[in-house]
Design a protein around this motif. Structure first.
Motif, short mmCIF file in Angstrom:
data_model
loop_
_atom_site.label_atom_id
_atom_site.label_comp_id
_atom_site.label_asym_id
_atom_site.label_seq_id
_atom_site.Cartn_x
_atom_site.Cartn_y
_atom_site.Cartn_z
N VAL A 130 36.67 -53.61 46.89
CA VAL A 130 35.60 -54.35 46.96
C VAL A 130 35.68 -55.54 46.50
O VAL A 130 36.70 -56.06 45.84
N HIS A 131 34.63 -56.44 46.70
CA HIS A 131 34.52 -57.84 46.32
C HIS A 131 33.41 -58.04 45.31
O HIS A 131 33.27 -59.36 45.37
N ASP A 132 32.91 -57.23 44.45
CA ASP A 132 32.04 -57.55 43.49
C ASP A 132 33.15 -58.29 42.41
O ASP A 132 34.14 -57.86 42.29
N ARG A 133 32.31 -59.04 41.52
CA ARG A 133 33.02 -59.84 40.41
C ARG A 133 33.48 -58.62 39.42
O ARG A 133 34.56 -58.52 38.89
N GLU A 134 32.63 -57.74 39.22
CA GLU A 134 33.11 -56.43 38.40
C GLU A 134 33.60 -55.43 39.20
O GLU A 134 32.71 -54.58 39.68
N HIS B 237 52.42 -50.52 61.92
CA HIS B 237 52.07 -49.81 60.81
C HIS B 237 51.69 -50.50 59.65
O HIS B 237 52.56 -51.24 59.10
N ALA B 238 50.41 -50.54 59.26
CA ALA B 238 50.12 -51.50 58.25
C ALA B 238 49.83 -50.74 56.98
O ALA B 238 49.17 -49.55 56.88
N LEU B 239 50.67 -50.97 55.83
CA LEU B 239 50.11 -50.45 54.50
C LEU B 239 48.83 -51.00 54.07
O LEU B 239 48.22 -52.02 54.37
N PRO B 240 48.34 -50.11 53.08
CA PRO B 240 46.80 -50.64 52.86
C PRO B 240 46.94 -51.77 51.81
O PRO B 240 47.62 -51.99 51.18
N GLY B 241 45.70 -52.04 51.35
CA GLY B 241 45.39 -53.20 50.72
C GLY B 241 45.94 -52.73 49.10
O GLY B 241 45.68 -51.50 48.69
N GLY B 242 46.07 -53.69 48.39
CA GLY B 242 46.59 -53.29 47.15
C GLY B 242 48.31 -53.09 46.88
O GLY B 242 48.58 -52.48 45.88
N SER B 243 48.96 -53.15 47.83
CA SER B 243 50.34 -52.96 48.01
C SER B 243 51.23 -53.99 47.40
O SER B 243 52.14 -53.71 46.97
N ARG C 220 44.15 -48.88 39.67
CA ARG C 220 43.04 -48.26 39.46
C ARG C 220 41.84 -48.76 40.03
O ARG C 220 40.77 -47.98 39.62
N ALA C 221 41.79 -49.77 40.69
CA ALA C 221 40.59 -50.26 41.23
C ALA C 221 40.17 -49.39 42.50
O ALA C 221 40.85 -48.69 43.11
N ALA C 222 39.17 -49.29 42.66
CA ALA C 222 38.38 -48.39 43.72
C ALA C 222 38.76 -48.63 45.01
O ALA C 222 39.01 -50.13 45.17
N PRO D 13 34.65 -51.76 39.98
CA PRO D 13 34.65 -50.47 39.22
C PRO D 13 36.06 -49.75 39.31
O PRO D 13 36.60 -49.69 40.22
N PRO D 14 36.21 -48.90 38.26
CA PRO D 14 37.88 -48.27 38.39
C PRO D 14 37.37 -46.88 39.37
O PRO D 14 36.29 -46.65 39.70
N ARG D 15 38.78 -46.46 39.52
CA ARG D 15 38.62 -45.09 40.37
C ARG D 15 38.00 -44.09 39.73
O ARG D 15 38.42 -44.02 38.20
#
Length: 276
Positions: A267-271, A182-188, A261-263, A273-275
């Motif tokens: 994503v891998h863009d420099r900027e 079971h893998a936790l999602p990215g951002g954990s 708060r990240a989408a 976008p927030p959720r």
């Protein structure tokens, strides 16, 4: 199970979320000289969770990853294999998480660990945890690497069929056939790396990173570390420079505000976008 050596500066970020999210934390101190054990006691006391913290001492020097580890017999007290199996022999719960002193759960990660802990019970599920390196320049500035996909086994049942064994550069968890992941999602989870310290001292030498495809992650980390120190951070793919608001530590800002708060998916863009 938090294995530490001289991690006093990280424990506020790594230990506090674990104490809130789990039933108990065993901290194994390997010859720290910076007051790690005392800081750990202070963190637990400040949270009113001293009853959840146990501290053990491991008095033997450990072989560093890479060639030094390869030359050390797995049953030696200096081996990472022996050290991990010794540490987990003290666990009295049905399930455990392997943790490092520089790993800090994000707000989302702490909630996910709490949910996972009360559901897992005695089931044979291995927890995979993604980690994102955060290179800490100062209390206000850090560099978050979202281009490094690093997911490892960090949770497992306490059963005789699970144990740590020797691999070429480090120890690894042996899991029984048929067990599920079971893998936790990215951002954990964040992996903290301080630019004013030698973050690769636990390796035999830096040249060992170039000897095997298995050390691809360490090669990227070393190259990113050097690029940031040289002022060339913007040449690194998917690396974000983040400034925390005044009065907020960069680790707290990234773990509690920026990443949550990240989408999603990240994503891998420099900027980024927030959720919405």
């Amino acid at each position: 199970m938090v294995r530490v050596k001289n991690e006093a500066h990280n424990l506020r970020f790594s230990l506090a979320p674990l104490l809130r999210a789990t039933d108990a934390v065993i901290l194994v101190d390997n010859q720290s000289s910076d007051g790690t054990a005392e800081v750990a006691h202070g963190v637990a006391a400040a949270l009113g969770l001293s009853d959840r913290l146990w501290i053990l001492d491991y008095p033997f020097a450990l072989s560093r990853c890479g060639p030094e580890h390869l030359l050390t017999p797995p049953d030696s007290v200096h081996s990472l294999v022996y050290f991990n199996n010794w540490a987990f022999s003290h666990v009295r719960t049905a399930y455990a998480l392997k943790w490092d002193g520089d790993m800090a759960l994000t707000a989302e990660g702490a909630a996910q660990i709490r949910d996972f802990c009360w559901q897992v019970g005695y089931t044979r599920v291995n927890l995979l945890l993604p980690r994102h390196p955060l290179y800490v320049e100062s209390e206000q500035v850090g560099y978050l690497d979202l281009g490094l996909h690093n997911v490892e086994h960090y949770g497992h049942p306490i059963l005789s069929s699970y144990s740590y064994v020797k691999a070429f550069e480090w120890e690894m968890l042996r899991v029984p056939q048929g067990s599920r992941n079971h893998a936790l999602p990215g951002g954990s989870c964040l992996e903290l790396k301080h630019l004013d310290e030698d973050e690769f001292a636990h390796w035999t030498d830096h040249e060992a990173f170039a000897t095997s495809s298995r050390t691809r992650r360490k090669r990227r980390e070393f190259a990113t570390f050097q690029a940031i120190k040289a002022g060339r951070w913007d040449a690194c793919d998917r690396l974000f420079r983040i400034e925390a608001p005044r009065g907020v530590h960069i680790v707290d800002h990234v773990a509690r505000e920026w990443l949550p708060r990240a989408a999603r998916p990240l994503v891998h863009d420099r900027e980024m976008p927030p959720r919405s």
